[in-house]
Design an enzyme around this catalytic site. Structure first.
Site, PDB file in Angstrom:
ATOM      1  N   ALA A  72       0.825  -1.218   0.000  1.00 30.22           N
ATOM      2  CA  ALA A  72       0.000   0.000   0.000  1.00 30.22           C
ATOM      3  C   ALA A  72       0.861   1.271   0.000  1.00 30.22           C
ATOM      4  O   ALA A  72       0.534   2.250  -0.661  1.00 30.22           O
ATOM      5  CB  ALA A  72      -0.933  -0.002   1.206  1.00 30.22           C
ATOM      6  N   LYS A 123      -3.577   4.609  -1.442  1.00 27.52           N
ATOM      7  CA  LYS A 123      -2.484   5.268  -0.718  1.00 27.52           C
ATOM      8  C   LYS A 123      -1.458   5.718  -1.756  1.00 27.52           C
ATOM      9  O   LYS A 123      -1.592   6.799  -2.323  1.00 27.52           O
ATOM     10  CB  LYS A 123      -1.852   4.315   0.311  1.00 27.52           C
ATOM     11  CG  LYS A 123      -2.726   4.066   1.538  1.00 27.52           C
ATOM     12  CD  LYS A 123      -3.740   3.005   1.309  1.00 27.52           C
ATOM     13  CE  LYS A 123      -4.476   2.591   2.562  1.00 27.52           C
ATOM     14  NZ  LYS A 123      -5.621   1.725   2.236  1.00 27.52           N
TER      15      LYS A 123
HETATM   16  N1  F0G Z   1      -3.014  -2.803   3.840  1.00 26.68           N
HETATM   17  C1  F0G Z   1      -2.614  -1.721   4.531  1.00 26.68           C
HETATM   18  C2  F0G Z   1      -1.213  -1.651   5.059  1.00 26.68           C
HETATM   19  C3  F0G Z   1      -3.516  -0.665   4.754  1.00 26.68           C
HETATM   20  O1  F0G Z   1      -3.104   0.407   5.457  1.00 26.68           O
HETATM   21  C4  F0G Z   1      -4.828  -0.767   4.245  1.00 26.68           C
HETATM   22  C5  F0G Z   1      -5.805   0.300   4.485  1.00 26.68           C
HETATM   23  C6  F0G Z   1      -5.184  -1.917   3.516  1.00 26.68           C
HETATM   24  C7  F0G Z   1      -4.255  -2.919   3.333  1.00 26.68           C
HETATM   25  C8  F0G Z   1      -6.566  -2.102   2.949  1.00 26.68           C
HETATM   26  O2  F0G Z   1      -6.715  -1.335   1.808  1.00 26.68           O
HETATM   27  O3  F0G Z   1      -8.546   0.257   2.404  1.00 26.68           O
HETATM   28  O4  F0G Z   1      -7.871  -0.144   0.011  1.00 26.68           O
HETATM   29  O5  F0G Z   1      -9.080  -1.894   1.279  1.00 26.68           O
HETATM   30  N2  F0G Z   1      -5.630   1.238   5.304  1.00 26.68           N
HETATM   31  C9  F0G Z   1      -6.475   2.373   5.545  1.00 26.68           C
HETATM   32  C10 F0G Z   1      -5.941   3.178   6.716  1.00 26.68           C
HETATM   33  C11 F0G Z   1      -7.924   2.070   5.644  1.00 26.68           C
HETATM   34  O6  F0G Z   1      -6.631   4.140   7.129  1.00 26.68           O
HETATM   35  O7  F0G Z   1      -4.841   2.902   7.210  1.00 26.68           O
HETATM   36  P1  F0G Z   1      -8.133  -0.738   1.366  1.00 26.68           P
END
Ligand code: F0G
Length: 455
Positions: free
Chosen positions: A212, A253
């Site tokens: 991400a 991200k």
């Molecule tokens: N992996 C990581 C490291 C993340 O930070 C996130 C999402 C996801 C997977 C999932 O991705 O939201 O596109 O389905 N993080 C967000 C946050 C929601 O606020 O840290 P996603």
């Protein structure tokens, strides 16, 4: 200095303290319940909240909305292949869809996944397949105050012990999360990634990246890992992808997109199984739950995100806010990463016990003082109670995350955040703890109701 100027502006809501008090009461002191137009500076997440570039909007206009064989898909696939070297590229609507599809294709009940730290949706998707997760963060991650540069690393001793141990045959997958969002956004060194990859190869266990924030990880590698000092972030990122068997990526991200994600794979038979699940649950493989324009916007974002000028400005902004935070008298998890600052609320508010949620108390106060929305990462999020409501488990740390949307806020906004932090600290003894009034059985922090208490 940011290497861009502003062409489109969006007004942000400015509210009075009385309005914020009413809003917070109305949503039962749960910041997820607020309407966005009640929030002045929204630091809830850096996911899908970035500002697109003119080139991304232009790419979107050129998007091809054909159901099958869209030109946008082939462009997207070529850009991702070039960055990652993975021959099979499946678009999905966001990161967790990539997780669900990969784990459904790869895992059978009773298996185990290992990670430097699984992100919550990653853990949930592993568990939904009837499997278990184990986090193996490096020991340095436990010291919140040390400024060791790679506290996102996996503990290689524990990884090796697990791969040689009695449970070895259960291990189906190792996931390296770059940067490690579950450990305060700390980066992973290339040395650690290479050693983890070599252990995985030796034991024939596939290694996947949760990529991400791959560009932010690469930037921090160029800044702090001697062997990579003369490389560009793009070159570091390319090398990181090449060490793994595939990746799951939320493009919300470091794709600098509002929606999107992808699965990249080397193994063609695994890719074929994933493709069937993709068709059944997301969409035909040349759009995967996205519009053609989204694919083009992500492709453009993935090429912009590794520009050193952009990454340097982002790191500088995070460091600026980190300085203001320390000056206000609030400790953060050191060193500051790029996507967020993690405030040590437990240390700031020692008068609030874990089961009265010091992190949540600080997050509510930042909203009341200055309309800032943040997210608690402490005992409200990670702790639990028994049936009578008595606390049985507290989180290891009581933190509040201030996430930084990409290219959306300038130094003026960050200075406002700094002033709000300073004002909050002035009256910190008067900040109340909170009591849970109602909580759902799962993922309670999103939907629970609370009220302030004086004990
Ligand atoms: N992996 C990581 C490291 C993340 O930070 C996130 C999402 C996801 C997977 C999932 O991705 O939201 O596109 O389905 N993080 C967000 C946050 C929601 O606020 O840290 P996603």
């Amino acid at each position: 200095m940011e290497p861009y100027r502003i062409k489109v502006v969006e007004p942000i809501p400015v509210t009075t303290r009385a309005q914020r008090e009413r809003a917070l009461r109305r949503v039962h002191y749960n910041l997820f319940g607020l309407r966005a137009d009640e929030v002045t500076i929204d630091l809830l997440t850096d996911s899908g909240t970035g500002a697109l570039s003119a080139a991304q909007w232009a790419a979107g206009m050129a998007g091809d909305e054909s159901y099958a064989g869209s030109r946008s898909f082939y462009h997207f696939r070529d850009v991702v292949r070039d960055l990652t070297s993975y021959p099979c590229v499946l678009p999905v609507h966001q990161g967790r869809a990539a997780e669900r599809i990969l784990f459904s294709a790869l895992l059978t009940p009773g298996r185990l996944t290992l990670s430097n730290t699984h992100f919550d949706t990653t853990r949930a998707n592993v568990e939904l397949t009837g499997c278990q997760t184990a986090d193996l963060p490096c020991p340095q991650a436990r010291d919140l105050d040390s400024d060791e540069p790679f506290k996102g690393n996996i503990d290689l001793h524990r990884l090796e012990a697990a791969l040689r141990g009695p449970d070895a045959s259960r291990i189906a997958l190792v996931i390296m999360t770059l940067t490690n969002n579950g450990e305060a956004g700390q980066p992973v060194s290339m040395d650690n990634l290479a050693r983890a990859a070599s252990l995985c190869r030796e034991h024939a266990v596939p290694l996947f990246l949760d990529a991400a924030r791959f560009a932010e990880n690469a930037w921090l590698v160029t800044q702090h890992e001697a062997a990579y000092r003369d490389m560009s972030p793009r070159q570091v990122a390319e090398q990181a992808f090449r060490m793994a068997d595939g990746c799951m990526m939320s493009a919300k991200k470091d794709g600098i997109a509002h929606i999107g994600g992808l699965l990249g794979l080397r193994d063609r038979s695994l890719a074929e199984r994933c493709e069937l699940l993709l068709i059944a649950t997301e969409g035909f493989p040349t759009y995967g739950g996205l519009a053609g324009r989204d694919l083009d916007m992500v492709a453009q974002g993935l090429t912009e995100v590794t520009e050193p000028g952009y990454l340097r400005a982002r790191a500088d902004a995070a460091r600026h806010l980190a300085r203001l935070t320390r000056e206000a008298g609030i400790d953060i998890v050191e060193p500051p990463g790029l996507h967020a600052l993690y405030l040590n609320a437990g240390r700031l508010l020692p008068h609030i016990a874990a089961h009265r949620f010091p992190g949540h108390a600080l997050a509510c106060q930042l909203y009341l003082e200055g309309g800032i929305r943040s997210v608690e990462l402490g005992s409200l999020y990670l702790g639990s109670e028994d049936e009578t409501g008595a606390p049985v488990r507290a989180a290891p740390y009581e933190l509040v995350r201030l996430a930084l949307p990409r290219r959306a806020y300038g130094l003026g906004h960050l200075n406002h955040v700094g002033e709000v932090l300073a004002a909050t600290v002035k009256n910190k003894e008067r900040i109340p703890g909170y009591r849970l009034v109602e909580q759902p059985p799962l993922l309670r922090h999103f939907r629970c109701k609370l009220e302030p208490v004086s004990d």
